[in-house]
Motif scaffolding. Structure first.
Motif, short mmCIF file in Angstrom:
data_model
loop_
_atom_site.label_atom_id
_atom_site.label_comp_id
_atom_site.label_asym_id
_atom_site.label_seq_id
_atom_site.Cartn_x
_atom_site.Cartn_y
_atom_site.Cartn_z
N THR A 29 -0.38 2.71 -2.74
CA THR A 29 -0.55 1.56 -1.84
C THR A 29 -0.28 1.95 -0.39
OG1 THR A 29 0.07 0.00 -3.59
CG2 THR A 29 0.26 -0.77 -1.31
N ILE A 30 0.74 2.78 -0.17
CA ILE A 30 1.04 3.26 1.18
C ILE A 30 -0.13 4.08 1.71
CG2 ILE A 30 2.64 4.56 2.61
CD1 ILE A 30 3.84 2.04 1.20
N ILE A 31 -0.64 4.96 0.85
CA ILE A 31 -1.75 5.81 1.26
C ILE A 31 -2.99 4.97 1.54
CG2 ILE A 31 -3.34 7.60 0.42
CD1 ILE A 31 -0.88 8.82 -1.03
N ARG A 32 -3.23 3.97 0.71
CA ARG A 32 -4.39 3.10 0.93
C ARG A 32 -4.29 2.39 2.29
NH1 ARG A 32 -8.30 1.48 -2.25
NH2 ARG A 32 -7.20 2.21 -4.12
N ALA A 33 -3.10 1.89 2.59
CA ALA A 33 -2.93 1.21 3.88
C ALA A 33 -3.20 2.15 5.05
CB ALA A 33 -1.52 0.63 3.97
N ALA A 34 -2.71 3.39 4.94
CA ALA A 34 -2.92 4.37 6.01
C ALA A 34 -4.40 4.72 6.16
CB ALA A 34 -2.09 5.62 5.74
N LEU A 35 -5.08 4.90 5.03
CA LEU A 35 -6.50 5.28 5.08
C LEU A 35 -7.37 4.10 5.54
CD1 LEU A 35 -6.85 7.48 1.87
CD2 LEU A 35 -6.18 8.13 4.18
N ARG A 36 -6.99 2.89 5.13
CA ARG A 36 -7.74 1.72 5.59
C ARG A 36 -7.62 1.59 7.11
NH1 ARG A 36 -7.37 -3.80 2.23
NH2 ARG A 36 -8.30 -2.32 0.75
N ARG A 37 -6.43 1.83 7.63
CA ARG A 37 -6.23 1.77 9.08
C ARG A 37 -7.07 2.86 9.75
NH1 ARG A 37 -3.77 0.11 13.44
NH2 ARG A 37 -3.19 -1.75 12.28
N GLY A 38 -7.10 4.05 9.19
CA GLY A 38 -7.90 5.13 9.77
C GLY A 38 -9.39 4.83 9.75
N SER A 39 -9.85 4.14 8.72
CA SER A 39 -11.28 3.81 8.64
C SER A 39 -11.68 2.80 9.72
CB SER A 39 -11.62 3.26 7.25
OG SER A 39 -11.05 1.98 7.05
N VAL A 40 -10.70 2.00 10.15
CA VAL A 40 -10.95 1.00 11.20
C VAL A 40 -10.84 1.63 12.59
CG1 VAL A 40 -10.11 -1.12 12.26
CG2 VAL A 40 -10.23 -0.93 9.76
N THR A 41 -9.81 2.46 12.79
CA THR A 41 -9.58 3.04 14.11
C THR A 41 -10.41 4.29 14.38
OG1 THR A 41 -7.75 4.43 13.32
CG2 THR A 41 -7.21 2.19 14.06
N ASN A 42 -10.91 4.89 13.30
CA ASN A 42 -11.68 6.15 13.40
C ASN A 42 -10.84 7.28 13.96
OD1 ASN A 42 -14.13 7.49 12.82
ND2 ASN A 42 -14.72 7.44 14.98
#
Length: 424
Positions: A29-42
């Motif tokens: 879940t932590i990793i998903r949150a980090a990757l989701r943020r990265g997909s938005v911020t690029n």
């Protein structure tokens, strides 16, 4: 994306400092949150695994480095994150998991672990050989530490070459806060002395060059030092830029290097940005995000108790209490006091030792029961305001609330690492 790390020192010297958040967690879940943020911020996403958590023998998560990479890449695919945005880091790679064994045994296992990390695609390697093994002092001298680091570096270089992978970037140095936070209240923490930092850099450079590792040392991007940050069970020592000024000035004599800051959890956004500005642009966070995950689960546990009559009275919290009492090894020795104090620390400590239990079957079952109870239910806004006042408009499904709670922490880091130059 490794160039992003190498450019941190250049950015600082140019007067436009920026940093990167190092998310140190194996929780999906932590990793998903980090990757989701990265997909938005690029922006690049740095995910790190530690030697005890993940190693060639499985670690306490049961994952090898290749397993860990596979898990993160699968989540990245689900979240639509470009694989090229991912940076994998290995933290504290050395003999620590086997330090109770003779040094020759522990170091042999450390070599195999480093090889496995590099072959799996970890491109940022922190070599930590500071701890003594069986029959040795608890803390080793600088020359021994540097020699053992060079030995592991040689293994990493050979592993990358044999696998046809780019040579790794390295982080050296070992003066870090206590992993997972201090086990007692601290009013202040002294930064590493400038002389000690200079000595550490000098000895490692001399040792690496003598070992024929000149090229590898050119890829050392950071040294780990203590900038004066720490957290214990109930308090946080905030970063004080004035106290760290002399330490930060050491970087003026070492072009191409920055410092890496561990245990930055629970620092304010202003403090995080100041760390980046001052030359500590790699900001490690671990317990801080799993603490937010636990906060969200416990609040949802109370919401479900109010909303679903058949759910019971906080069964998740009760299950975690039983689990930690039945298996106390991961918190005993870290928490102190009477029974009431220990009970509170087991669940609410900033050190967040409860994070070691979420992957156990009993915990997974209790979390599943909570999510199933709330599945398909819209949480009324008044309950959101009661238990999540800061996230009242962030979404009102259980999964969304958990991710939003973790992202709230990651967003603070994200703003800090990209806005540090505005503080100059």
């Amino acid at each position: 994306m490794s160039s992003h790390l190498l450019d941190l020192a250049t950015a600082r010297r140019s007067g436009r400092p920026r940093g990167i958040t190092s998310v140190c967690s194996a929780h999906p879940t932590i990793i998903r949150a980090a990757l989701r943020r990265g997909s938005v911020t690029n922006q690049p996403v740095l995910i790190e695994a530690t030697c005890n958590q993940v190693n060639h023998l499985g670690g306490y998560t049961g994952m090898t480095p290749a397993d860990f990479v596979g898990m993160v890449e699968l989540i990245a695919l689900e979240e639509g994150l470009d694989r090229n945005q991912l940076i994998f880091g290995g933290d504290h790679l050395g003999p620590n998991p086997w330090r109770k064994e003779p040094s020759e045994v522990a170091l042999a296992k450390a070599r195999d672990m480093v090889m496995a990390y590099v072959r799996a695609g970890f491109s940022k390697i922190h070599l930590d050989t500071s701890m003594g093994c069986a029959g040795e002092p608890a803390a080793l001298d600088d020359d021994t530490i540097a020699a053992r680091a060079a030995d592991l570096c040689r293994v990493a270089e050979a592993a990358a070459e044999a696998a046809g992978l780019p040579q790794p970037l390295y982080v050296l140095g070992t003066e870090v806060p206590v992993p997972g936070g201090a086990d007692h209240v601290l009013e202040t923490v002294e930064p590493t002395s400038p002389d000690a930092a200079r000595k550490t850099i000098s000895i490692h450079r001399e040792t690496f060059l003598a070992a024929g590792l000149e090229d590898a040392f050119e890829r050392v991007l950071a040294f780990v030092v203590q900038p004066g940050v720490e957290f214990g069970s109930e308090n946080v020592v905030a970063y004080n830029p004035a106290k760290a000024a002399d330490l930060a000035a050491v970087l003026n004599d070492h072009e191409g290097l920055v410092f890496e800051a561990h245990s930055t959890d629970y620092q304010s956004e202003t403090a995080l940005a100041a760390l980046v500005r001052d030359g500590f642009p790699i900001l490690k966070v671990g317990p801080g995000v799993t603490f937010a995950y636990r906060e969200a689960l416990y609040a949802l546990d109370m919401i479900a108790s109010e909303l679903v009559s058949s759910y019971g009275a906080r069964p998740l919290a009760a299950a975690m209490e039983r689990l930690m009492l039945d298996h106390p090894v991961d918190w005993q020795g870290h928490y102190h006091g009477g029974e009431d104090s220990l009970r509170l620390q087991r669940h609410y400590s900033y050190s967040d030792r409860i994070r070691y239990y979420w992957n156990r079957p009993e915990a997974a079952s209790a979390v599943a029961k909570l999510l199933n109870a709330l599945n398909g239910r819209t949480i009324p806004q008044p309950l959101m305001h009661q238990f999540f006042p800061g996230l009242a408009m962030a979404g009102n499904t259980a999964d969304g609330i958990i991710l939003a709670s973790v992202d709230h922490v990651l967003a603070s880091y994200d703003r800090a690492v990209h806005q540090a130059s505005s503080q100059i």
